[in-house]
Design a protein around this motif. Structure first.
Motif, PDB file in Angstrom:
ATOM      1  N   TYR A  78      -7.430  33.638 -36.555  1.00  0.00           N
ATOM      2  CA  TYR A  78      -8.796  33.875 -35.112  1.00  0.00           C
ATOM      3  C   TYR A  78      -9.826  33.452 -35.614  1.00  0.00           C
ATOM      4  O   TYR A  78     -10.718  33.704 -35.282  1.00  0.00           O
ATOM      5  CB  TYR A  78      -8.129  35.331 -34.765  1.00  0.00           C
ATOM      6  CG  TYR A  78      -7.121  35.355 -33.739  1.00  0.00           C
ATOM      7  CD1 TYR A  78      -5.896  35.273 -34.362  1.00  0.00           C
ATOM      8  CD2 TYR A  78      -7.705  35.259 -32.629  1.00  0.00           C
ATOM      9  CE1 TYR A  78      -4.875  35.463 -33.176  1.00  0.00           C
ATOM     10  CE2 TYR A  78      -6.350  36.029 -31.186  1.00  0.00           C
ATOM     11  CZ  TYR A  78      -4.775  36.282 -31.991  1.00  0.00           C
ATOM     12  OH  TYR A  78      -4.685  35.995 -31.661  1.00  0.00           O
ATOM     13  N   ARG A  83     -14.606  40.572 -30.558  1.00  0.00           N
ATOM     14  CA  ARG A  83     -14.296  41.164 -32.100  1.00  0.00           C
ATOM     15  C   ARG A  83     -15.443  40.377 -33.072  1.00  0.00           C
ATOM     16  O   ARG A  83     -15.682  41.898 -34.264  1.00  0.00           O
ATOM     17  CB  ARG A  83     -12.902  40.681 -31.960  1.00  0.00           C
ATOM     18  CG  ARG A  83     -12.340  41.563 -30.213  1.00  0.00           C
ATOM     19  CD  ARG A  83     -10.799  40.869 -30.566  1.00  0.00           C
ATOM     20  NE  ARG A  83     -10.017  41.293 -29.524  1.00  0.00           N
ATOM     21  CZ  ARG A  83      -9.213  40.300 -28.970  1.00  0.00           C
ATOM     22  NH1 ARG A  83      -8.222  39.715 -30.088  1.00  0.00           N
ATOM     23  NH2 ARG A  83      -8.573  41.010 -27.862  1.00  0.00           N
ATOM     24  N   ILE A 128      -4.109  44.484 -23.014  1.00  0.00           N
ATOM     25  CA  ILE A 128      -3.889  43.720 -24.276  1.00  0.00           C
ATOM     26  C   ILE A 128      -3.654  42.317 -23.745  1.00  0.00           C
ATOM     27  O   ILE A 128      -2.956  41.644 -24.590  1.00  0.00           O
ATOM     28  CB  ILE A 128      -2.683  44.749 -24.986  1.00  0.00           C
ATOM     29  CG1 ILE A 128      -0.939  44.417 -24.110  1.00  0.00           C
ATOM     30  CG2 ILE A 128      -2.797  46.026 -25.576  1.00  0.00           C
ATOM     31  CD1 ILE A 128       0.145  44.242 -24.516  1.00  0.00           C
ATOM     32  N   GLU A 138     -10.182  46.712 -23.582  1.00  0.00           N
ATOM     33  CA  GLU A 138      -9.020  46.441 -22.193  1.00  0.00           C
ATOM     34  C   GLU A 138      -8.043  46.565 -22.283  1.00  0.00           C
ATOM     35  O   GLU A 138      -6.933  47.448 -23.526  1.00  0.00           O
ATOM     36  CB  GLU A 138     -10.204  45.023 -23.409  1.00  0.00           C
ATOM     37  CG  GLU A 138      -9.176  44.983 -24.915  1.00  0.00           C
ATOM     38  CD  GLU A 138     -10.044  43.356 -25.154  1.00  0.00           C
ATOM     39  OE1 GLU A 138      -9.981  42.556 -24.666  1.00  0.00           O
ATOM     40  OE2 GLU A 138      -9.511  43.090 -26.349  1.00  0.00           O
ATOM     41  N   ARG A 146      -4.484  46.203 -35.535  1.00  0.00           N
ATOM     42  CA  ARG A 146      -3.974  44.590 -35.708  1.00  0.00           C
ATOM     43  C   ARG A 146      -5.293  43.535 -36.318  1.00  0.00           C
ATOM     44  O   ARG A 146      -6.452  44.747 -35.875  1.00  0.00           O
ATOM     45  CB  ARG A 146      -3.892  44.228 -34.698  1.00  0.00           C
ATOM     46  CG  ARG A 146      -3.708  42.770 -34.342  1.00  0.00           C
ATOM     47  CD  ARG A 146      -4.105  42.337 -32.716  1.00  0.00           C
ATOM     48  NE  ARG A 146      -4.258  40.987 -32.770  1.00  0.00           N
ATOM     49  CZ  ARG A 146      -5.030  40.353 -31.301  1.00  0.00           C
ATOM     50  NH1 ARG A 146      -4.969  40.888 -30.508  1.00  0.00           N
ATOM     51  NH2 ARG A 146      -5.597  39.113 -31.779  1.00  0.00           N
ATOM     52  N   ASP A 177      -1.100  40.174 -32.229  1.00  0.00           N
ATOM     53  CA  ASP A 177      -1.255  40.571 -31.255  1.00  0.00           C
ATOM     54  C   ASP A 177      -0.015  40.025 -30.610  1.00  0.00           C
ATOM     55  O   ASP A 177       0.464  40.307 -29.627  1.00  0.00           O
ATOM     56  CB  ASP A 177      -2.080  38.352 -31.331  1.00  0.00           C
ATOM     57  CG  ASP A 177      -1.716  37.729 -29.701  1.00  0.00           C
ATOM     58  OD1 ASP A 177      -2.550  39.118 -28.769  1.00  0.00           O
ATOM     59  OD2 ASP A 177      -1.792  36.690 -29.947  1.00  0.00           O
ATOM     60  N   ARG A 190      -3.675  50.196 -30.629  1.00  0.00           N
ATOM     61  CA  ARG A 190      -2.485  49.188 -29.604  1.00  0.00           C
ATOM     62  C   ARG A 190      -1.814  50.690 -29.924  1.00  0.00           C
ATOM     63  O   ARG A 190      -0.686  50.270 -30.632  1.00  0.00           O
ATOM     64  CB  ARG A 190      -2.292  48.029 -29.662  1.00  0.00           C
ATOM     65  CG  ARG A 190      -3.395  46.777 -29.273  1.00  0.00           C
ATOM     66  CD  ARG A 190      -2.848  45.819 -28.927  1.00  0.00           C
ATOM     67  NE  ARG A 190      -4.412  44.644 -28.460  1.00  0.00           N
ATOM     68  CZ  ARG A 190      -4.195  43.758 -28.333  1.00  0.00           C
ATOM     69  NH1 ARG A 190      -2.866  43.301 -28.360  1.00  0.00           N
ATOM     70  NH2 ARG A 190      -5.523  43.204 -28.170  1.00  0.00           N
ATOM     71  N   THR A 237      -9.636  31.678 -20.605  1.00  0.00           N
ATOM     72  CA  THR A 237      -9.515  31.865 -22.430  1.00  0.00           C
ATOM     73  C   THR A 237      -9.337  29.424 -21.497  1.00  0.00           C
ATOM     74  O   THR A 237      -7.748  29.687 -21.699  1.00  0.00           O
ATOM     75  CB  THR A 237      -9.032  31.739 -23.119  1.00  0.00           C
ATOM     76  OG1 THR A 237      -9.287  33.174 -23.861  1.00  0.00           O
ATOM     77  CG2 THR A 237      -9.623  30.699 -25.014  1.00  0.00           C
ATOM     78  N   SER A 273     -12.475  32.223 -27.038  1.00  0.00           N
ATOM     79  CA  SER A 273     -11.916  32.874 -25.535  1.00  0.00           C
ATOM     80  C   SER A 273     -12.883  33.661 -25.987  1.00  0.00           C
ATOM     81  O   SER A 273     -14.257  34.381 -26.907  1.00  0.00           O
ATOM     82  CB  SER A 273     -10.624  33.586 -27.044  1.00  0.00           C
ATOM     83  OG  SER A 273     -10.734  35.521 -26.159  1.00  0.00           O
ATOM     84  N   ASN A 303     -12.736  37.087 -25.569  1.00  0.00           N
ATOM     85  CA  ASN A 303     -12.763  38.704 -26.229  1.00  0.00           C
ATOM     86  C   ASN A 303     -13.614  37.929 -27.830  1.00  0.00           C
ATOM     87  O   ASN A 303     -13.229  38.961 -28.929  1.00  0.00           O
ATOM     88  CB  ASN A 303     -10.815  38.262 -26.190  1.00  0.00           C
ATOM     89  CG  ASN A 303     -10.411  38.706 -24.811  1.00  0.00           C
ATOM     90  OD1 ASN A 303     -10.723  38.382 -24.476  1.00  0.00           O
ATOM     91  ND2 ASN A 303      -9.303  39.126 -24.815  1.00  0.00           N
ATOM     92  N   VAL A 304     -11.932  36.798 -28.462  1.00  0.00           N
ATOM     93  CA  VAL A 304     -11.861  36.782 -29.697  1.00  0.00           C
ATOM     94  C   VAL A 304     -13.903  37.200 -29.565  1.00  0.00           C
ATOM     95  O   VAL A 304     -14.144  37.284 -31.186  1.00  0.00           O
ATOM     96  CB  VAL A 304     -12.043  35.513 -30.315  1.00  0.00           C
ATOM     97  CG1 VAL A 304     -11.724  34.801 -31.413  1.00  0.00           C
ATOM     98  CG2 VAL A 304     -10.334  35.921 -29.355  1.00  0.00           C
TER      99      VAL A 304
END
Ligand code: IPM
Ligand code: MG
Length: 402
Positions: A169, A137, A308, A306, A162, A277, A147, A119, A131, A133-134
């Motif tokens: 985010y 999601r 972490i 994925e 989480r 996070d 997690r 990112t 990002s 990932n973000v």
């Protein structure tokens, strides 16, 4: 003098962001069933290598999954598909967090295993893309980032829930420079968003015989948003009479994870996005490093698995990518197996990772040339999974070290 023009511009932008958020929240409220993988044939698994250390560590996880799912692939119950193009180069070239053609392929899969993706940071001079990932999601509405951190020898068995789509985010790339001197980001917490993550945490606790769910916020200071999150969690807790709920603040919680006398009492933690996070990196470090920790990003329809951690561009720059620990993403693979209905296979892979990384330690990962290479560690895990005595070995180690 107050810059009224700047305030008006900020208000307009705020209105736009709020309108988008209200639409998103309405969508959360629509009833939706969880995917029933037992009914799918095939279950389509997508593999995205990512960038940086991603391709190297993902390849090791892919090997483990292909080995464990060999029979299911033969019978047509499961298919694998490698999806190209989720790299920083391609994302910058297309100026997209996730290029459209990649996203199309992702939507065709039921679940994905995703290597870390870089990112870029604001002000770095590169395209300031969100990002991956973000974005993933959000696009797939993967609201629960699960997690686990387990150290059987220390009785540590934590599962962090989480929240994965809200908080700081939710609109992290649309903050406001109100004037050159004043920056504002949005912390967004919604009632249905808080409810579904609390329910996911409590449901997990119920199904797995856990007796305690801990809600972590900073509701003493961040009263409106964290206050809502905490209140909703308290409401949800009422539906789970057999499970004790307690509430902690994030600061003391980070300290408690280091308290060896008490930390093993915690079981399931439910928390907003940013606190989750941060604390899961700490928890991962306690387990042996962030390179050992995997995660599930769960939505009702899709799921993505994925590591972490990020793509470690520093390791790549220093020529150390081959020493990156693949345990994190192999753990994510184990979680995928559990999620799609192969609990025994998932548990076997978790046990193999415990044996290799925590007990036997025939190979030790340091992230540098004085440690093992990721590929050799992958071989070690594969050999341990293949051993028909995985469970006996695991039991022997756990009992010997407790
Ligand atoms: C994580 C990572 C990501 C996050 C980054 C890479 C955007 O740190 O999955 O925890 O902040 O969520
Ligand atoms: Mg993180």
């Amino acid at each position: 003098m107050v810059n009224q023009q700047a305030i008006e511009a900020a208000k307009a932008s705020f209105g736009k962001v709020m309108a988008e958020q209200l639409v998103r929240i309405e969508n959360i409220k629509k009833p939706q069933e969880w995917t029933d993988y037992s009914k799918l044939k095939p279950i389509k698994i997508g593999i995205l290598g990512g960038d940086g250390i991603g391709p190297a560590i993902s390849a090791e996880a892919q090997r483990c999954l292909e080995l464990l799912l060999m029979d299911q692939v033969k019978s047509g119950k499961v298919t694998f598909k490698v999806i190209e193009g989720m790299t920083i180069e391609n994302r910058i070239a297309k100026n997209a967090a996730i290029p459209m053609d990649v996203l199309d392929e992702i939507y065709k899969c039921d679940v994905t295993l995703k290597g870390p993706t870089e990112t870029p940071e604001a002000g770095e001079g590169r395209a300031n893309i969100e990002s991956a990932n973000v974005a993933m999601r959000k696009y797939l509405d993967l609201f629960a980032n699960v997690r686990p951190v387990r150290i059987p020898a220390q009785n540590i068995d934590w599962t962090f829930f989480r929240e994965n789509t809200e908080d700081i985010y939710a609109v992290g790339s649309q903050g406001q420079m109100v004037t050159p001197d004043l920056a504002v980001d949005y912390k967004v917490i919604s009632r249905p968003g808080s409810r579904r993550i609390a329910e996911a945490g409590f449901e997990y606790a119920k199904k797995n015989g856990k007796k305690r769910v801990t809600i972590v916020t900073k509701a003493n200071v961040v009263k409106t948003t964290d206050g809502l999150f905490l209140n909703i969690a308290k409401e949800v807790a009422k539906n789970y009479p057999g499970i004790e709920m307690d509430a902690w603040y994030i600061d003391i919680m980070t300290a408690k994870l280091l308290d060896t006398a008490r930390r093993s009492d915690f079981q399931v933690m439910v928390l907003p996005n940013l606190y989750g996070d941060i604390i899961t990196d700490e928890a991962g470090q306690i387990q042996g490093g962030v390179g050992t920790a995997g995660s599930a990003n769960l939505g009702k329809k899709y799921a993505m698995f994925e590591a972490i951690h990020g793509s470690a561009p520093r390791m790549v720059k220093e020529g150390r990518a081959q020493y990156a620990d693949p345990s994190s993403i192999i753990r994510a693979g184990a979680m995928m197996l559990e999620h799609i209905g192969f609990q025994d296979l998932g548990e076997r892979l978790h046990m193999a990772l415990d044996i290799c990384g925590q007990y036997e330690k025939k190979l030790v990962m340091t992230g540098r040339s004085n440690g093992a290479a990721g590929k050799d560690f992958g071989d070690y895990v594969v050999a341990t999974v293949r051993d028909s005595k995985t469970r006996d070995r695991w039991n022997a180690y756990v009992h010997a070290t407790k």
